[in-house]
Design a protein around this motif. Structure first.
Motif, mmCIF file in Angstrom:
data_model
loop_
_atom_site.group_PDB
_atom_site.id
_atom_site.type_symbol
_atom_site.label_atom_id
_atom_site.label_comp_id
_atom_site.label_asym_id
_atom_site.label_seq_id
_atom_site.Cartn_x
_atom_site.Cartn_y
_atom_site.Cartn_z
ATOM 1 N N UNK A 196 0.810 -1.218 0.000
ATOM 2 C CA UNK A 196 0.000 0.000 0.000
ATOM 3 C C UNK A 196 0.844 1.269 0.000
ATOM 4 N N UNK A 197 2.089 1.159 0.447
ATOM 5 C CA UNK A 197 2.942 2.343 0.549
ATOM 6 C C UNK A 197 3.142 3.051 -0.794
ATOM 7 N N UNK A 198 3.442 2.335 -1.888
ATOM 8 C CA UNK A 198 3.581 3.040 -3.174
ATOM 9 C C UNK A 198 2.292 3.725 -3.613
ATOM 10 N N UNK A 199 1.149 3.109 -3.308
ATOM 11 C CA UNK A 199 -0.132 3.690 -3.713
ATOM 12 C C UNK A 199 -0.372 5.025 -3.020
ATOM 13 N N UNK A 200 0.028 5.112 -1.760
ATOM 14 C CA UNK A 200 -0.115 6.375 -1.033
ATOM 15 C C UNK A 200 0.767 7.459 -1.656
ATOM 16 N N UNK A 257 -0.753 8.564 -4.965
ATOM 17 C CA UNK A 257 -1.916 9.427 -4.727
ATOM 18 C C UNK A 257 -1.473 10.833 -4.347
ATOM 19 N N UNK A 258 -0.471 10.922 -3.505
ATOM 20 C CA UNK A 258 0.049 12.235 -3.108
ATOM 21 C C UNK A 258 0.615 12.985 -4.315
ATOM 22 N N UNK A 259 1.350 12.289 -5.166
ATOM 23 C CA UNK A 259 1.930 12.923 -6.344
ATOM 24 C C UNK A 259 0.858 13.365 -7.343
ATOM 25 N N UNK A 260 -0.179 12.560 -7.466
ATOM 26 C CA UNK A 260 -1.218 12.835 -8.459
ATOM 27 C C UNK A 260 -2.183 13.930 -8.009
ATOM 28 N N UNK A 261 -2.527 13.950 -6.721
ATOM 29 C CA UNK A 261 -3.592 14.843 -6.247
ATOM 30 C C UNK A 261 -3.134 15.843 -5.192
#
Length: 252
Positions: free
Chosen positions: A204-208, A211-215
């Motif tokens: 899950x760490x890469x997904x977080x 998400x931070x980079x995208x939004x």
């Protein structure tokens, strides 16, 4: 707790490897002084002469009295570095990293160091390039699977050679029969994580981060950092609980 964990390391004497050390533990030889007494009484042909053991004992006592930490990290096998925790806790630097994946194109996103009850966290795009400035070259880097993942990953990405002595808790846990990853090991050792990050794992760490980079979702970044800090801080607890298991069962 039994006596000094460091003084229970018989492998610091010439001619004693892991197998011979276990044999000596089995007959009640648990520390440097009792090794000398044992050899005086038994004259074990597989051990050095008493005079050689006494000379080495004098050297070890001197280096310990001088708090010569690099001497012991040089002399001890890396899996035995846990013995230094009792005497030199300030020299243990716990490290954990988060990345975007495991491929050659993946990058480090967050790294935390925990040492002397002080947490330092480095973030990609902010201060990650200063990571190695905060690591003393003689300190032990303590990781979980860090010898195979964390440290080589950092070395590749930053073109930096890590020369620190390293203690990989995965290998130490395997020595007491605990396998299955850091999170499972924590459960088996009785650790409970905060509710907000309980159940999270490395997938899950890469997904977080994405998400931070995208939004620009600050909450995603904060959760990632909290997860990384918990991983890092728990390494100290895992080390202490593993040492307890080793000493309780006289596996030292």
């Amino acid at each position: 707790m039994y006596g000094s964990h460091l003084k229970s390391s018989l492998q610091l004497f010439p001619g004693i490897g892991e197998r011979k050390e276990k044999q000596l533990f089995g007959v009640g030889v648990y520390d440097w002084e009792s090794l000398i007494q044992y050899q005086k009484q038994k004259n074990d042909p597989l051990l050095p002469a008493v005079s050689i053991l006494e000379e080495r004992l004098d050297e070890l006592d001197h280096e310990l009295s001088e708090a010569n930490f690099p001497f012991f990290t040089t002399e001890l096998p890396s899996l035995e570095y846990w013995r230094l925790w009792q005497n030199f806790p300030e020299k243990f630097c716990f490290l954990d990293i988060e990345t975007t994946g495991i491929s050659d194109s993946s990058v480090t996103t967050v790294v935390s160091l925990y040492q002397n009850k002080r947490m330092l966290t480095f973030e990609r795009g902010k201060d990650l390039e200063f990571l190695f400035d905060s690591i003393s070259p003689e300190d032990i880097l303590v990781t979980y699977n860090g010898k195979r993942f964390d440290v080589p990953f950092l070395e590749r990405e930053f073109h930096y050679r890590v020369k620190n002595p390293q203690l990989d808790l995965m290998n130490l846990l395997h020595s007491i029969g605990i396998k299955g990853g850091l999170k499972k090991s924590e459960v088996l050792l009785g650790l409970v994580r905060p509710e907000e990050i309980a159940g999270m794992d490395g997938r899950q760490a890469p997904l977080l981060w994405f998400e931070y980079q995208r939004t620009n979702n600050k909450e995603a970044l904060e959760k990632l950092i909290a997860y990384n800090k918990e991983d890092t801080k728990n390494l100290e607890i895992v080390l202490e609980k593993t040492i307890d298991r080793l000493t309780e069962n006289r596996l030292f």
